[in-house]
Design a protein around this motif. Structure first.
Motif, PDB file in Angstrom:
ATOM      1  N   TRP A  65       0.821  -1.213   0.000  1.00  0.00           N
ATOM      2  CA  TRP A  65       0.000   0.000   0.000  1.00  0.00           C
ATOM      3  C   TRP A  65       0.856   1.265   0.000  1.00  0.00           C
ATOM      4  O   TRP A  65       0.433   2.307  -0.497  1.00  0.00           O
ATOM      5  CB  TRP A  65      -0.964  -0.001   1.183  1.00  0.00           C
ATOM      6  N   ASN A 111      -4.492  -0.619   3.756  1.00  0.00           N
ATOM      7  CA  ASN A 111      -4.234  -2.028   3.446  1.00  0.00           C
ATOM      8  C   ASN A 111      -5.461  -2.698   2.861  1.00  0.00           C
ATOM      9  O   ASN A 111      -5.388  -3.415   1.862  1.00  0.00           O
ATOM     10  CB  ASN A 111      -3.792  -2.772   4.716  1.00  0.00           C
ATOM     11  N   LYS A 112      -6.616  -2.469   3.502  1.00  0.00           N
ATOM     12  CA  LYS A 112      -7.858  -3.100   3.065  1.00  0.00           C
ATOM     13  C   LYS A 112      -8.306  -2.575   1.704  1.00  0.00           C
ATOM     14  O   LYS A 112      -8.907  -3.304   0.907  1.00  0.00           O
ATOM     15  CB  LYS A 112      -8.953  -2.875   4.107  1.00  0.00           C
ATOM     16  N   TYR A 152      -6.343  -1.596  -0.796  1.00  0.00           N
ATOM     17  CA  TYR A 152      -5.529  -2.148  -1.870  1.00  0.00           C
ATOM     18  C   TYR A 152      -5.529  -3.672  -1.904  1.00  0.00           C
ATOM     19  O   TYR A 152      -5.216  -4.275  -2.925  1.00  0.00           O
ATOM     20  CB  TYR A 152      -4.090  -1.622  -1.759  1.00  0.00           C
ATOM     21  N   ASP A 153      -5.864  -4.297  -0.793  1.00  0.00           N
ATOM     22  CA  ASP A 153      -5.935  -5.763  -0.756  1.00  0.00           C
ATOM     23  C   ASP A 153      -6.960  -6.175   0.291  1.00  0.00           C
ATOM     24  O   ASP A 153      -6.652  -6.325   1.464  1.00  0.00           O
ATOM     25  CB  ASP A 153      -4.559  -6.352  -0.415  1.00  0.00           C
ATOM     26  N   LYS A 154      -8.202  -6.360  -0.158  1.00  0.00           N
ATOM     27  CA  LYS A 154      -9.314  -6.610   0.765  1.00  0.00           C
ATOM     28  C   LYS A 154      -9.160  -7.919   1.533  1.00  0.00           C
ATOM     29  O   LYS A 154      -9.749  -8.090   2.600  1.00  0.00           O
ATOM     30  CB  LYS A 154     -10.641  -6.610  -0.007  1.00  0.00           C
ATOM     31  N   GLU A 155      -8.412  -8.856   1.014  1.00  0.00           N
ATOM     32  CA  GLU A 155      -8.275 -10.165   1.656  1.00  0.00           C
ATOM     33  C   GLU A 155      -7.129 -10.219   2.658  1.00  0.00           C
ATOM     34  O   GLU A 155      -6.998 -11.182   3.408  1.00  0.00           O
ATOM     35  CB  GLU A 155      -8.067 -11.253   0.592  1.00  0.00           C
ATOM     36  N   SER A 156      -6.271  -9.218   2.645  1.00  0.00           N
ATOM     37  CA  SER A 156      -5.082  -9.280   3.503  1.00  0.00           C
ATOM     38  C   SER A 156      -5.424  -8.931   4.945  1.00  0.00           C
ATOM     39  O   SER A 156      -6.362  -8.200   5.229  1.00  0.00           O
ATOM     40  CB  SER A 156      -4.007  -8.326   2.983  1.00  0.00           C
TER      41      SER A 156
END
Length: 454
Positions: free
Chosen positions: A299, A384-385, A387-391
């Motif tokens: 991110w 973070n969420k 750019y990458d919802k699963e992380s």
């Protein structure tokens, strides 16, 4: 035991209740038993004031905990007396309806006197908790100050303050009991000194410790604790050089052959570089890396690409000026941030592999939701969420980024309801988190080093 304590509070609050209703007692058979009523008033007044101002002995060996315990006791007395008074008031209303034995003036005056006594008791309870209870945030006292006269709204901050202070009392009492055991066993007396290496955007200040209450706990249990003392933000190579110089100084001061390093965040990358490039490997007994972004923060890559260069340069300029004033010789915001990107860390890992002759350990935590931590961690969590919802992340570092191939990895158990943020792992907010005692966690790390002969 809880029932016994409640019954004891009920018993000790009876004289306070009676003093709060002293005007009704004087009204009964007015003109009779004057001497008796005078002695009773003096005795009950003394009991009331002694209940508020008396000095209590140490609680679990601590005057601070004794003050919290006393403040909570005043709250309980007030609550119990208020319930009693409600029952008495119902009886008085029934008496009015029956034969008018009690005059309205006396009753209203008595109620106002009782309310004044309770408010005074609550005030001193708040004062004691405000001085001693460190887990109650200042804005709850401000909220209470604004709504104290609005019932039942004032019950919201009162109940919160009481419950938070009570949890702190129980938490710290348990810690005091552990204290005795750890001190006796010198649980953290390792063979080699402990060097604690901070992350980016901070310094090792004397009056505001980056590591919160952790170093003091380790030192109480026998550890020799030192700090990395590198600048707050610099390129990894320069921070590593400063770290090398500090290690040499610690070895010279203590006469030790090596140090055990506990590094947080970017401090782990600084240490890895110093081991790989600067020749400190023979002087490192172990390396424990806490929430270190070995694989970078994707991110951050996205933000640096999307944000206007003028904005980024402006932030960097102001940061560098502030931290130069605060003690850094040559702070470099962008040099530190650029080396935390996923692209930069990928190159870093290829160039500087782990030295398997040194025991390594990667530790990581994760936030459970945006409310798990204050600013700026919740902002990093949202980035973070986005750019990458699963992380999963700790508010700054994705969980997967903290893993290194071939290195033991520990994720803080998910049994902790609120989650553990990047800042929580260094006790940044000095917060007692339900289900996770950060001081005891670090004691466990150092105890393990001691058991391994390090």
């Amino acid at each position: 035991m809880k029932l016994l304590g409640f019954l004891k509070d009920c018993l000790f609050s009876l004289p306070i209740l009676t003093f709060g209703n002293i005007l009704l007692i004087w009204q009964i058979r007015a003109g009779d038993w004057m001497l008796f009523k005078g002695f009773l008033t003096a005795f009950l007044g003394f009991w009331y004031l002694a209940s508020i101002f008396r000095f209590y002995p140490k609680h679990a060996g601590s005057h601070r905990l004794a003050m919290i315990s006393h403040g909570l006791r005043l709250f309980r007395y007030m609550a119990i007396c208020s319930v009693y008074e409600f029952i008495i008031s119902i009886g008085l209303i029934a008496a009015w309806n029956r034969d008018g034995r009690f005059f309205v003036g006396w009753t209203v005056g008595n109620f106002l006197f009782f309310a004044g006594c309770m408010l005074f008791m609550a005030f001193w309870g708040i004062v004691k908790l405000g001085i001693a209870a460190r887990q109650v945030k200042w804005y709850w006292y401000l909220f209470l100050y604004l709504v104290w006269w609005i019932t039942p709204m004032n019950l919201i901050p009162l109940i919160y303050i009481y419950r938070t202070a009570l949890r702190e009392l129980h938490f710290e009492t348990a810690r005091m009991e552990l204290d005795a055991v750890h001190k006796e066993n010198e649980a953290c007396k390792t063979k080699y000194p402990i060097l604690m290496v901070h992350g980016i955007f901070f310094r090792d200040w004397q009056f505001f410790n980056y590591w919160g209450r952790i170093p003091a706990a380790l030192q109480r249990y026998g550890a020799q604790v030192y700090y990395g003392k590198q600048q707050s933000s610099q390129c990894i190579a320069k921070s590593a050089q400063e770290l090398k110089e500090q290690i040499e100084a610690v070895l010279a001061e203590t006469g030790a052959e090596k140090v055990n390093i506990i590094a947080h965040s970017k401090g782990g990358l600084d240490t890895r570089y110093a081991i790989a490039e600067l020749g400190i490997a023979p002087y490192v007994a172990s390396l424990t890396m806490i929430n270190t972004p070995h694989n970078g923060c994707a991110w951050v890559d996205h933000l640096l690409e999307k944000l206007p260069n003028k904005l980024v340069d402006g932030v960097a300029k102001h940061y560098n000026h502030i931290f130069h004033v605060l003690g850094d010789e040559s702070p470099d915001f962008l040099a530190g941030v650029n080396e935390l990107t996923a692209k930069s860390c990928k190159v870093f890992n290829e160039k500087y592999p782990i030295d398997l002759n040194i025991p390594h350990h990667c530790i990581m935590s994760e936030m459970r939701a945006v409310y798990s931590a204050p600013f700026p961690m919740w902002l990093g969590y949202l980035c973070n969420k986005y750019y990458d919802k699963e992380s999963c992340c700790d508010g700054l570092v994705p969980v997967e980024s903290a893993k290194l191939e071939g290195v033991p990895f520990t994720l803080i158990p998910k049994t902790v309801r609120r989650g553990i943020s990047h800042g929580d792992m260094i006790d940044l907010n000095r917060e007692n988190i339900e289900g996770f005692d950060v001081r005891e966690f670090y004691v466990g790390i150092v105890k393990d080093l001691k058991e391994k002969g390090l």
